[in-house]
Design a protein around this motif. Sequence first.
Motif, PDB file in Angstrom:
ATOM      1  N   ALA A 188      24.932 -27.662  -7.128  1.00 18.06           N
ATOM      2  CA  ALA A 188      25.638 -28.937  -7.018  1.00 18.06           C
ATOM      3  C   ALA A 188      26.357 -29.029  -5.682  1.00 18.06           C
ATOM      4  N   ALA A 217      26.442 -38.516 -10.421  1.00 24.66           N
ATOM      5  CA  ALA A 217      25.579 -37.389 -10.072  1.00 24.66           C
ATOM      6  C   ALA A 217      24.150 -37.896  -9.997  1.00 24.66           C
ATOM      7  N   LEU A 232      26.751 -34.906  -5.954  1.00 25.99           N
ATOM      8  CA  LEU A 232      27.922 -35.453  -6.627  1.00 25.99           C
ATOM      9  C   LEU A 232      28.740 -36.317  -5.676  1.00 25.99           C
TER      10      LEU A 232
END
Length: 138
Positions: free
Chosen positions: A11, A43, A56
């Motif tokens: 991420a 996201a 993100l």
Amino acid sequence: GTRMARLRHIAIVVRDLDAMTEFYKSVFELEFVGSETIGTGTANYLTDGVVNLALLYFTDKTGEELDRMAGLNHFGVQVDDVAEYERRVEAAGGKFFFELAGSKQGNSERKYKDPEGVVFDISAHGWVGTDGRVETEE
């Protein structure tokens, strides 16, 4: 017996969600596999078929806060037995961090910190677009 843990999720916090989604799609020919609202942000999920890359973007952050947060945020590991790996993490000096709402559906999971504070997810479901994904009943 349990299979070994598999790295399946990375991420990254981005400043421009659309531009960065297009960047990673075009450069690495990743497939866009979905988008979801996560708390105060969005996201976007991309995949190479094995690993899920989550981009993100947080709408409640100032430009300065996003500048500080931008970059690698956490990674995720798929395991067969979350409780067993939670015991292993704690025995090795890591700590439970928090669990996101909706974690039973996959993607948002139980989060931990290693002894130096790096955040990672442990998931039994895996992530959208990954080779080990376990679809759950809604």
